[in-house]
Design an enzyme around this catalytic site. Structure first.
Site, PDB file in Angstrom:
ATOM      1  N   HIS A  18       0.837  -1.203   0.000  1.00 47.26           N
ATOM      2  CA  HIS A  18       0.000   0.000   0.000  1.00 47.26           C
ATOM      3  C   HIS A  18       0.879   1.263   0.000  1.00 47.26           C
ATOM      4  O   HIS A  18       0.607   2.220  -0.714  1.00 47.26           O
ATOM      5  CB  HIS A  18      -0.888   0.058   1.260  1.00 47.26           C
ATOM      6  CG  HIS A  18      -1.939  -1.008   1.343  1.00 47.26           C
ATOM      7  ND1 HIS A  18      -2.079  -1.828   2.433  1.00 47.26           N
ATOM      8  CD2 HIS A  18      -2.912  -1.375   0.469  1.00 47.26           C
ATOM      9  CE1 HIS A  18      -3.102  -2.648   2.243  1.00 47.26           C
ATOM     10  NE2 HIS A  18      -3.623  -2.394   1.060  1.00 47.26           N
ATOM     11  N   LYS A  42     -18.583  -5.799   7.577  1.00 46.43           N
ATOM     12  CA  LYS A  42     -17.384  -6.534   7.172  1.00 46.43           C
ATOM     13  C   LYS A  42     -16.498  -6.769   8.386  1.00 46.43           C
ATOM     14  O   LYS A  42     -16.117  -5.818   9.079  1.00 46.43           O
ATOM     15  CB  LYS A  42     -16.634  -5.728   6.094  1.00 46.43           C
ATOM     16  CG  LYS A  42     -15.617  -6.541   5.332  1.00 46.43           C
ATOM     17  CD  LYS A  42     -15.094  -5.773   4.141  1.00 46.43           C
ATOM     18  CE  LYS A  42     -13.843  -6.436   3.602  1.00 46.43           C
ATOM     19  NZ  LYS A  42     -13.217  -5.650   2.542  1.00 46.43           N
ATOM     20  N   ARG A  91      -1.965  -6.149  -8.378  1.00 49.84           N
ATOM     21  CA  ARG A  91      -0.863  -7.106  -8.195  1.00 49.84           C
ATOM     22  C   ARG A  91      -0.909  -8.128  -9.326  1.00 49.84           C
ATOM     23  O   ARG A  91      -0.981  -7.761 -10.476  1.00 49.84           O
ATOM     24  CB  ARG A  91      -0.955  -7.769  -6.813  1.00 49.84           C
ATOM     25  CG  ARG A  91      -0.631  -6.821  -5.683  1.00 49.84           C
ATOM     26  CD  ARG A  91      -1.049  -7.396  -4.370  1.00 49.84           C
ATOM     27  NE  ARG A  91      -2.469  -7.705  -4.411  1.00 49.84           N
ATOM     28  CZ  ARG A  91      -3.195  -8.084  -3.398  1.00 49.84           C
ATOM     29  NH1 ARG A  91      -2.645  -8.251  -2.223  1.00 49.84           N
ATOM     30  NH2 ARG A  91      -4.487  -8.310  -3.511  1.00 49.84           N
ATOM     31  N   SER A 129      -2.958  -8.064   2.691  1.00 53.22           N
ATOM     32  CA  SER A 129      -3.276  -7.973   4.119  1.00 53.22           C
ATOM     33  C   SER A 129      -3.725  -9.332   4.653  1.00 53.22           C
ATOM     34  O   SER A 129      -3.342  -9.739   5.752  1.00 53.22           O
ATOM     35  CB  SER A 129      -4.386  -6.949   4.345  1.00 53.22           C
ATOM     36  OG  SER A 129      -3.991  -5.690   3.911  1.00 53.22           O
TER      37      SER A 129
HETATM   38  O1  PNS Z   1      -8.950  -2.974   0.361  1.00 55.11           O
HETATM   39  P1  PNS Z   1     -10.171  -3.492  -0.321  1.00 55.11           P
HETATM   40  O2  PNS Z   1     -11.020  -4.289   0.658  1.00 55.11           O
HETATM   41  O3  PNS Z   1      -9.865  -4.267  -1.574  1.00 55.11           O
HETATM   42  O4  PNS Z   1     -11.041  -2.197  -0.757  1.00 55.11           O
HETATM   43  C1  PNS Z   1     -12.299  -2.345  -1.349  1.00 55.11           C
HETATM   44  C2  PNS Z   1     -13.022  -0.996  -1.480  1.00 55.11           C
HETATM   45  C3  PNS Z   1     -13.067  -0.264  -0.150  1.00 55.11           C
HETATM   46  C4  PNS Z   1     -12.282  -0.140  -2.485  1.00 55.11           C
HETATM   47  C5  PNS Z   1     -14.459  -1.283  -2.007  1.00 55.11           C
HETATM   48  O5  PNS Z   1     -15.045  -2.282  -1.241  1.00 55.11           O
HETATM   49  C6  PNS Z   1     -15.369  -0.058  -1.990  1.00 55.11           C
HETATM   50  O6  PNS Z   1     -15.140   0.896  -2.674  1.00 55.11           O
HETATM   51  N1  PNS Z   1     -16.446  -0.118  -1.163  1.00 55.11           N
HETATM   52  C7  PNS Z   1     -17.393   0.966  -1.014  1.00 55.11           C
HETATM   53  C8  PNS Z   1     -18.751   0.622  -1.671  1.00 55.11           C
HETATM   54  C9  PNS Z   1     -18.642   0.811  -3.162  1.00 55.11           C
HETATM   55  O7  PNS Z   1     -18.673   1.927  -3.646  1.00 55.11           O
HETATM   56  N2  PNS Z   1     -18.455  -0.318  -3.898  1.00 55.11           N
HETATM   57  C10 PNS Z   1     -18.198  -0.299  -5.342  1.00 55.11           C
HETATM   58  C11 PNS Z   1     -19.423  -0.142  -6.197  1.00 55.11           C
HETATM   59  S1  PNS Z   1     -20.741  -1.233  -5.783  1.00 55.11           S
END
Ligand code: PNS
Length: 163
Positions: A18, A42, A91, A129
């Protein structure tokens, strides 16, 4: 116009991968808002406060970044913060399908916000993570994959859980 990007994630916990993305992202944007998703549904190992503390500690000194939390839709949050880009790290190929779906959905929801992908540095290609948490839980050495504060907090967390 100020070029503002959101770097969103769960950051449970932040990894060197990150940090690498954020560092390289600062050469493209005037401001990067590192934003932790607040989603009580979550399950996470670290609380929101713990994750924020580790993020701030491990990214201090990187110019042009700020920190925040958000809930709900990412594009709504980006809009609210006057950001026109979402920064994500990519990645191995295994990330592609999920990231593609996320980017396309975000684009459908708001065409003014672009998703920008940076390839993760080769050193961090297998760093995630979840894999780090699993290794740390069973005593694996993850020292060179995470910032020192995260290494320390993981040890604390898992030694407290085994008591
Ligand atoms: O680190 P992560 O868990 O891969 O991050 C995922 C994240 C936070 C980018 C994603 O879950 C997110 O944007 N969630 C907010 C809800 C949203 O807008 N989802 C995408 C369209 S449905």
């Amino acid at each position: 116009m100020k070029r503002i990007a959101i770097y969103p994630g769960s950051f449970d916990p932040v990894t060197n991968g990150h940090i690498d993305i954020v560092q390289r992202g600062t050469t493209l944007f005037d401001e990067i808002i590192v934003a932790i998703l607040y989603n009580p549904q979550k399950e996470s190992l670290f609380t929101l406060e713990e994750r924020m503390h580790m993020l701030k500690e491990s990214m201090k000194g990187i110019p042009g970044i700020t920190f925040d939390t958000f809930g709900g839709l990412l594009v709504d949050y980006a809009h609210q913060r006057n950001a026109h880009a979402i920064l994500r790290g990519m990645r191995a190929v295994s990330d592609f399908e999920y990231e593609f779906q996320l980017a396309l959905m975000n684009r459908k929801l708001d065409r003014d916000i672009q998703t920008v992908f940076l390839m993760t540095g080769l050193r961090w290609i297998f760093t995630s993570s979840s894999i780090i948490k699993e290794a740390a839980q069973f005593g694996g050495d993850i020292t060179d994959m995470v910032p020192p504060i995260v290494n320390e907090k993981l040890k604390e967390k898992f030694s407290a859980q085994s008591e």
